[in-house]
Write an enzyme that holds these catalytic residues in place. Structure first.
Site, PDB file in Angstrom:
ATOM      1  N   TYR A 196       0.839  -1.208   0.000  1.00  0.00           N
ATOM      2  CA  TYR A 196       0.000   0.000   0.000  1.00  0.00           C
ATOM      3  C   TYR A 196       0.874   1.259   0.000  1.00  0.00           C
ATOM      4  CZ  TYR A 196      -3.734   3.223   1.435  1.00  0.00           C
ATOM      5  OH  TYR A 196      -4.639   4.271   1.509  1.00  0.00           O
ATOM      6  N   GLU A 198       4.165   1.796  -0.538  1.00  0.00           N
ATOM      7  CA  GLU A 198       5.066   1.997  -1.690  1.00  0.00           C
ATOM      8  C   GLU A 198       4.265   2.110  -2.990  1.00  0.00           C
ATOM      9  OE1 GLU A 198       7.867   3.005  -1.230  1.00  0.00           O
ATOM     10  OE2 GLU A 198       9.147   1.762   0.032  1.00  0.00           O
ATOM     11  N   LYS A 231       1.390   3.560  -3.276  1.00  0.00           N
ATOM     12  CA  LYS A 231       0.916   4.952  -3.308  1.00  0.00           C
ATOM     13  C   LYS A 231       2.062   5.921  -3.578  1.00  0.00           C
ATOM     14  CE  LYS A 231      -3.560   4.817  -2.276  1.00  0.00           C
ATOM     15  NZ  LYS A 231      -4.598   5.486  -3.067  1.00  0.00           N
ATOM     16  N   ASN A 284      -6.427   9.809   8.083  1.00  0.00           N
ATOM     17  CA  ASN A 284      -7.588   9.096   8.644  1.00  0.00           C
ATOM     18  C   ASN A 284      -8.921   9.806   8.459  1.00  0.00           C
ATOM     19  OD1 ASN A 284      -7.179   6.708   9.768  1.00  0.00           O
ATOM     20  ND2 ASN A 284      -6.668   7.474  11.825  1.00  0.00           N
ATOM     21  N   SER A 336     -14.508   2.395  13.075  1.00  0.00           N
ATOM     22  CA  SER A 336     -15.549   1.396  12.799  1.00  0.00           C
ATOM     23  C   SER A 336     -15.499   0.271  13.836  1.00  0.00           C
ATOM     24  CB  SER A 336     -15.425   0.856  11.377  1.00  0.00           C
ATOM     25  OG  SER A 336     -14.099   0.593  11.044  1.00  0.00           O
ATOM     26  N   ASP A 360       2.437  -0.218  14.969  1.00  0.00           N
ATOM     27  CA  ASP A 360       1.403   0.786  15.210  1.00  0.00           C
ATOM     28  C   ASP A 360       2.067   2.125  15.557  1.00  0.00           C
ATOM     29  OD1 ASP A 360      -1.461   1.045  15.439  1.00  0.00           O
ATOM     30  OD2 ASP A 360      -1.163   1.446  17.573  1.00  0.00           O
TER      31      ASP A 360
HETATM   32  N1  LIG Z   1     -10.450   6.488   4.170  1.00  0.00           N
HETATM   33  C1  LIG Z   1      -9.277   6.956   4.540  1.00  0.00           C
HETATM   34  O1  LIG Z   1      -9.075   7.281   5.707  1.00  0.00           O
HETATM   35  C2  LIG Z   1      -8.175   7.128   3.516  1.00  0.00           C
HETATM   36  C3  LIG Z   1      -6.944   7.598   3.972  1.00  0.00           C
HETATM   37  C4  LIG Z   1      -5.910   7.761   3.050  1.00  0.00           C
HETATM   38  C5  LIG Z   1      -6.115   7.500   1.706  1.00  0.00           C
HETATM   39  N2  LIG Z   1      -7.320   7.041   1.286  1.00  0.00           N
HETATM   40  C6  LIG Z   1      -7.468   6.741  -0.145  1.00  0.00           C
HETATM   41  O2  LIG Z   1      -8.722   7.147  -0.630  1.00  0.00           O
HETATM   42  C7  LIG Z   1      -9.186   6.209  -1.602  1.00  0.00           C
HETATM   43  C8  LIG Z   1     -10.574   5.713  -1.205  1.00  0.00           C
HETATM   44  O3  LIG Z   1     -10.496   5.073   0.057  1.00  0.00           O
HETATM   45  P1  LIG Z   1     -11.774   4.543   0.841  1.00  0.00           P
HETATM   46  O4  LIG Z   1     -11.544   4.752   2.278  1.00  0.00           O
HETATM   47  O5  LIG Z   1     -12.984   5.077   0.203  1.00  0.00           O
HETATM   48  O6  LIG Z   1     -11.627   2.974   0.596  1.00  0.00           O
HETATM   49  P2  LIG Z   1     -12.634   1.931  -0.046  1.00  0.00           P
HETATM   50  O7  LIG Z   1     -11.977   0.605   0.036  1.00  0.00           O
HETATM   51  O8  LIG Z   1     -13.993   2.090   0.524  1.00  0.00           O
HETATM   52  O9  LIG Z   1     -12.703   2.418  -1.555  1.00  0.00           O
HETATM   53  C9  LIG Z   1     -11.844   1.989  -2.567  1.00  0.00           C
HETATM   54  C10 LIG Z   1     -12.697   1.624  -3.778  1.00  0.00           C
HETATM   55  O10 LIG Z   1     -11.828   1.224  -4.846  1.00  0.00           O
HETATM   56  C11 LIG Z   1     -12.372   0.046  -5.440  1.00  0.00           C
HETATM   57  N3  LIG Z   1     -11.268  -0.692  -6.058  1.00  0.00           N
HETATM   58  C12 LIG Z   1     -10.253  -1.350  -5.436  1.00  0.00           C
HETATM   59  N4  LIG Z   1      -9.434  -1.890  -6.350  1.00  0.00           N
HETATM   60  C13 LIG Z   1      -9.936  -1.551  -7.570  1.00  0.00           C
HETATM   61  C14 LIG Z   1      -9.542  -1.817  -8.904  1.00  0.00           C
HETATM   62  N5  LIG Z   1      -8.446  -2.539  -9.167  1.00  0.00           N
HETATM   63  N6  LIG Z   1     -10.299  -1.324  -9.910  1.00  0.00           N
HETATM   64  C15 LIG Z   1     -11.416  -0.606  -9.654  1.00  0.00           C
HETATM   65  N7  LIG Z   1     -11.835  -0.327  -8.413  1.00  0.00           N
HETATM   66  C16 LIG Z   1     -11.103  -0.787  -7.385  1.00  0.00           C
HETATM   67  C17 LIG Z   1     -13.032  -0.694  -4.296  1.00  0.00           C
HETATM   68  O11 LIG Z   1     -13.982  -1.656  -4.707  1.00  0.00           O
HETATM   69  C18 LIG Z   1     -13.657   0.462  -3.518  1.00  0.00           C
HETATM   70  O12 LIG Z   1     -14.934   0.775  -3.994  1.00  0.00           O
HETATM   71  C19 LIG Z   1      -8.148   5.092  -1.677  1.00  0.00           C
HETATM   72  O13 LIG Z   1      -7.313   5.337  -2.777  1.00  0.00           O
HETATM   73  C20 LIG Z   1      -7.388   5.247  -0.394  1.00  0.00           C
HETATM   74  O14 LIG Z   1      -6.068   4.803  -0.524  1.00  0.00           O
HETATM   75  C21 LIG Z   1      -8.357   6.833   2.166  1.00  0.00           C
END
Ligand SMILES: NC(=O)c1ccc[n+]([C@@H]2O[C@H](COP(=O)([O-])OP(=O)(O)OC[C@H]3O[C@@H](n4cnc5c(N)ncnc54)[C@H](O)[C@@H]3O)[C@@H](O)[C@H]2O)c1
Length: 314
Positions: free
Chosen positions: A146, A148, A150, A175, A190, A274
């Site tokens: 994840y 690397e 990103k 977060n 959650s 952690d």
């Molecule tokens: N929620 C957070 O706190 C947080 C923090 C840092 C970064 N992010 C980034 O924000 C983005 C969304 O995160 P989230 O929390 O909504 O997570 P999430 O897992 O709910 O959403 C990710 C979505 O991407 C889809 N997906 C995964 N692999 C895929 C692929 N190969 N092709 C098409 N779709 C694909 C999943 O089905 C899902 O709907 C991510 O890129 C995540 O790295 C989120």
């Protein structure tokens, strides 16, 4: 900049579905692309009633040919449980996904925003984290797919910007919590809420004095949209998150009070990877986007608890 047709990858996920809601509410033509690995059609089912919204099952590791003006690239599992399930696919999603979306943006001359992460800072020696800090990331550990992945996606964005003059925007998300988080994704908000609502013990790692900052989803989406519309030439990376720090004990007490739960707290050893503390410096977002989070933790938790109450009772 024409911004009528917007592609959201990962649009059926937690953040993506809120972004789709917001874009449709603003009358954009939204194409949501998702392979439903962690997202679900249910997150966007209300949007299917409007002709402004279109849903496509597609894996971003394969090329996509569509006509759009803007791309928000969010596709990637975000919680350790999900991204470690198939780490090779996680790296492919970040890296091949970025290459495919950047290729698309280049072809159709779209502006493209990357949802990067605070994990690019790894286990940081700098607090709070500023965008100029390069991070301290283990390249070979179980979280590296994840972190690397990103980091490499960011590299690709900046190479396409330098080499092909692409109009890129990169946000580093800290977060974030809110309705439509996965009930079983192992993240602290959650976890605590589900445990509290089910009357199970609330699991606290270590002494509960480690701190985290939590951004409510509406604040996050506002920042993302502002970033997409930020001035030409401002690429980021820009941190978005809520700098307010809470200890795990404080969070647990708040969840117990707001949910009216009688659960007790159960203390377990701290996992060795952690981080003790993670907090964004959001001065750049304030300066460039005129943004700061506005939703207090208590208000955001009430909404989130309400959501989990509904899905648990179904
Ligand atoms: N929620 C957070 O706190 C947080 C923090 C840092 C970064 N992010 C980034 O924000 C983005 C969304 O995160 P989230 O929390 O909504 O997570 P999430 O897992 O709910 O959403 C990710 C979505 O991407 C889809 N997906 C995964 N692999 C895929 C692929 N190969 N092709 C098409 N779709 C694909 C999943 O089905 C899902 O709907 C991510 O890129 C995540 O790295 C989120």
């Amino acid at each position: 900049m024409d911004d009528g047709r917007v592609l959201v990858t990962g649009g059926a996920g937690f953040l993506g579905s809120h972004l789709c809601d917001r874009l449709v509410a603003e009358d954009h033509d939204v194409l949501c692309v998702d392979n439903y690995f962690t997202g679900t059609k249910r997150n966007v089912e209300a949007l299917l009633r409007t002709p402004l919204f279109e849903l496509m099952r597609h894996d971003v590791t394969f090329p996509l040919y569509v006509e759009v003006d803007q791309i928000y690239n969010l596709a990637c599992p975000a919680s350790p449980i999900h991204y470690q399930f198939d780490p090779v696919q996680t790296t492919k999603t970040s890296v091949h996904g970025a290459i495919n979306m950047l290729g698309l943006a280049k072809r159709v001359k779209a502006r493209i925003l990357q949802a990067s992460t605070s994990e690019v800072y790894g286990d940081p020696e700098v607090h709070p984290q500023v965008e100029s800090y390069w991070g301290r990331v283990n390249p070979i550990g179980p979280r590296s797919c994840y972190d690397e992945g990103k980091r490499c996606a960011e590299t690709l964005f900046f190479d396409y910007w330098r080499q092909h003059k692409l109009d890129i925007k990169v946000v580093r998300i800290f977060n974030t919590y809110g309705p439509r988080m996965h009930p079983n994704d192992g993240r602290v908000v959650s976890n605590f809420i589900v445990q509290a609502l089910k009357g199970e013990p609330i699991t606290i790692f270590g002494d509960g004095q480690q701190t985290r900052s939590f951004c409510y989803v509406d604040d996050l989406i506002e920042a993302m949209v502002r970033m997409m519309h930020s001035r030409q030439g401002f690429t980021g990376p820009v941190n978005i998150g809520n700098p307010g720090e809470f200890t795990m004990l404080e969070l647990a007490e708040l969840v117990l009070r707001l949910s009216g739960s009688k659960s007790r707290m159960e203390f377990k050893p701290l996992p060795h990877d952690d981080p003790r503390q993670r907090q964004p410096d959001i001065s750049l977002a304030a300066e460039e986007l005129g943004w700061k989070p506005t939703v207090p933790l208590e208000d955001g938790l009430k909404e989130t608890i309400g959501y989990f109450r509904r899905i648990i009772s179904e």
